[in-house]
Design a protein around this motif. Structure first.
Motif, short mmCIF file in Angstrom:
data_model
loop_
_atom_site.label_atom_id
_atom_site.label_comp_id
_atom_site.label_asym_id
_atom_site.label_seq_id
_atom_site.Cartn_x
_atom_site.Cartn_y
_atom_site.Cartn_z
N LEU A 108 17.08 49.22 60.13
CA LEU A 108 17.62 49.88 61.50
C LEU A 108 17.08 49.53 62.73
CD1 LEU A 108 18.31 53.18 59.40
CD2 LEU A 108 20.00 51.87 60.11
N LEU A 109 15.66 49.60 62.60
CA LEU A 109 14.79 49.66 63.64
C LEU A 109 15.16 48.06 64.28
CD1 LEU A 109 11.23 50.45 63.20
CD2 LEU A 109 12.49 50.89 65.25
N ALA A 110 14.96 47.09 63.39
CA ALA A 110 15.24 45.76 63.84
C ALA A 110 16.55 45.33 64.52
CB ALA A 110 15.11 44.62 62.77
N GLU A 111 17.67 46.07 63.92
CA GLU A 111 18.81 45.89 64.87
C GLU A 111 19.17 46.72 66.20
OE1 GLU A 111 21.18 43.58 63.72
OE2 GLU A 111 22.45 44.15 65.25
N MET A 112 18.43 47.87 65.92
CA MET A 112 18.32 48.54 67.28
C MET A 112 17.62 47.99 68.22
SD MET A 112 17.84 52.60 65.74
CE MET A 112 18.92 53.01 64.74
N LEU A 113 16.56 47.29 67.99
CA LEU A 113 15.78 46.51 69.03
C LEU A 113 15.99 45.20 69.09
CD1 LEU A 113 12.28 47.90 67.83
CD2 LEU A 113 13.57 48.50 69.81
#
Lengths: 318, 245
Positions: free
Chosen positions: B128-133
């Motif tokens: 989730l973090l990777a895609e958000m960033l």
């Protein structure tokens, strides 16, 4: 519409993908099921598990989760999918969260049962505390992503007649964010999380050189091998075989634990198994408390007898 | 290099789980909370990398004040500083949004999470973090090396392992084998008391998924015992009685 991501390996659709399509068919009610798949494996068999429509991106062959998630998001938008079903294997675990952000979807992984759907709202059950519990999750978003634990839902033959349609998403390999350098494939072995029978060994085997009987019984029963944490920590067996709270959680039909006392952390990883057999020389071993069948005795004495009987059974039945 | 390590606190692995308040939450009476074991591996590998390449390791946690003891433990193990986002960690999406809001402007070259937390076992926060960033993501990483602006990761895949390369910054989730966890020493424990621990207030974001009720697994019936001399009968029982083979 429900959309399922189906994966193939060695020109064959994975069992976990067939489970996911069967699950989607049951969950969707009358809403219809579409399947998205990449690679050129013949996808026509997927219709019989309940797919009404099969979108195949035959030329897309890559393992980068961003490219797959992007293609899957396009397919979801193209067919107006409200719920996307992915297997919760290693690939699924990396794709599901990326997809969830792309679709602004609530996501639940480790799902073990069909959802309760009420209009736009959905509740679904997932495992938690590494097999020591379950939690009912409520999804508040319009679009939902569910990652289904392998072996949680059985494959069903449904009246679906989906034809395969060629599908070309905008997403392509040039957008990959990771580059493969090397592939170390384990061939001829059933993935532990998909195995219906698992034979597992612990410290009672005294050393890695004695694993032959564990492997032999697993081979006769068509299963996979696993091990306890101490065995993996001592490097008797590779860490991929470690089941338990800090290893992997499995739920085979049959789990045979040999020479494992069954610490609470180990039990957590296997308590979802349908039938548990425990062979241990300590009658006080905690594992007997959750076993269906138990043998108090030395593994070196019990296993040859079981292997012998299994050979006879196999010769007669298979 | 600047590394951000995401940690959560979870019940100790020996905890006997039970639920409270009509099964709407974990019964925390007598439960010892620890740093999630996979997060501890991330932290240790981050320290090894900065010892080799130079740099700092920041740990971040989404939690209430009761998680500060474990944050101090991470500082004692060797992290440079810490950030606590002052909120109950709701679902994975919520946690990732909180961390992303902080990480966005932090200039981190590597963001590490555990493969999953051993309480919810979701394994979602890293992705989730990777895609958000908008960063590369590799999950279940068993080996990690960094050279220049490239990370080389060996990770578990279904049916084997794969070695992949990606550019920094990136988000990676740690699997067993990445390294051995470190035990804090007395000097580390003393130093941790004065290391910076910044508390930031959470962003207001919609809750996309929430836990309603918990349940224990169904208890098992009696165990049928066989004599070791009759061990071979097991196969017959599995076939004819349990009908499982």
């Amino acid at each position: 519409m429900y959309l399922v991501f189906a994966e193939s390996q060695d020109n064959k659709y994975k069992k976990s993908s067939l489970e996911a399509i069967s699950y989607a068919k049951a969950a969707a009610g009358g809403a219809g099921v579409a399947v998205f798949t990449i690679g050129s494996t013949d996808a026509s068999e997927l219709g019989q598990y309940g797919a009404d429509k099969i979108l195949q991106a035959a030329s897309l062959t890559c393992s980068d989760p961003f490219v797959i998630a992007a293609a899957l998001a396009e397919a979801a938008n193209a067919c107006g999918a409200k719920c996307i079903i992915i297997s919760n294997n290693y690939a699924g675990k990396s794709i599901a969260p990326l997809l969830a952000v792309k679709l602004k979807a609530g996501v639940v992984s480790g799902v073990v049962a069909l959802p309760n759907v009420d209009g736009d709202s959905m509740t679904v059950r997932k495992g938690c505390f590494s097999g020591k519990g379950f939690v009912e999750m409520k999804l508040n978003s319009v679009i939902k992503v569910l990652a289904i634990t392998p072996n949680s839902y059985k494959i069903e033959i449904n009246a679906g007649s989906g034809a395969v349609e060629a599908y070309t998403p905008q997403a392509n390999v040039s957008q990959a964010r990771t580059q493969q350098v090397e592939l170390k494939k384990v061939t001829g072995k059933i993935p532990l999380t998909e195995a219906e029978v698992v034979v597992s060994g612990g410290r009672g085997w005294k050393g890695p050189e004695n694993w032959g009987m564990v492997e032999e019984l697993a081979a006769i029963l068509g299963g996979a091998t696993a091990c306890s944490k101490p065995v993996s920590d001592m490097d008797w067996r590779p860490h991929e075989e470690h089941v338990g709270q800090t290893g992997i959680t499995i739920k085979p039909n049959l789990y045979i634990a040999t020479g494992i006392s069954g610490a609470i952390q180990h039990q957590a990883g296997v308590s979802g198994s349908k039938v548990i057999v425990v062979i241990n020389k300590d009658p006080e071993a905690p594992f007997f408390k959750i076993a269906d069948y138990g043998i108090v005795g030395d593994v070196f004495e019990a296993m040859p007898k079981i292997i012998e009987a299994a050979k006879v059974w196999k010769a007669g039945n298979h | 290099m600047k590394i951000l390590v995401c940690i959560s606190q979870v019940p100790d692995t020996t905890t006997k789980i039970s639920f409270a308040d009509n099964n709407t939450k974990l019964n925390t009476a007598g439960v010892q909370f620890i740093i999630n074991p996979y997060d501890e591996l991330s932290l240790t590998r981050a320290l090894e990398l900065t010892e080799k390449l130079g740099g700092i390791v920041t740990v971040i946690n989404v939690g209430l004040a009761d998680s500060e003891a474990n944050i101090r433990k991470a500082l004692a193990i060797g992290a440079t500083d810490a950030i606590r986002i002052n909120s109950e960690p709701k679902d994975a999406y919520f946690v990732a949004e909180q961390i992303a809001a902080v990480a966005q402007s932090g200039g981190y070259e590597l963001i590490l999470t555990g493969r999953e937390s051993i309480d919810y076992n979701s394994g979602l926060v890293g992705g989730l973090l990777a895609e958000m960033l908008n960063l590369p993501y590799v999950n279940v990483v068993c080996k990690l090396d960094v050279e220049g602006t490239t990370a080389t990761c060996e990770h578990d895949i279904d049916g084997g392992r794969e070695v992949v390369k990606c550019n920094l910054p990136c988000v990676l989730s740690a699997q067993k084998d990445l390294t051995e966890p470190r035990i804090p020493n007395m000097r580390g424990i003393m130093a941790a008391r004065t290391k910076p621990l910044q508390v930031v207030e959470p962003q207001v974001v919609p809750i996309l998924a929430e836990a309603l009720t918990y349940e224990l697994p169904a208890s098992k019936g009696a165990c049928k015992m066989l004599d070791v001399a009759d061990a071979g009968k097991l196969i017959d029982l599995l076939h004819n009685e349990a009908k499982i083979i």
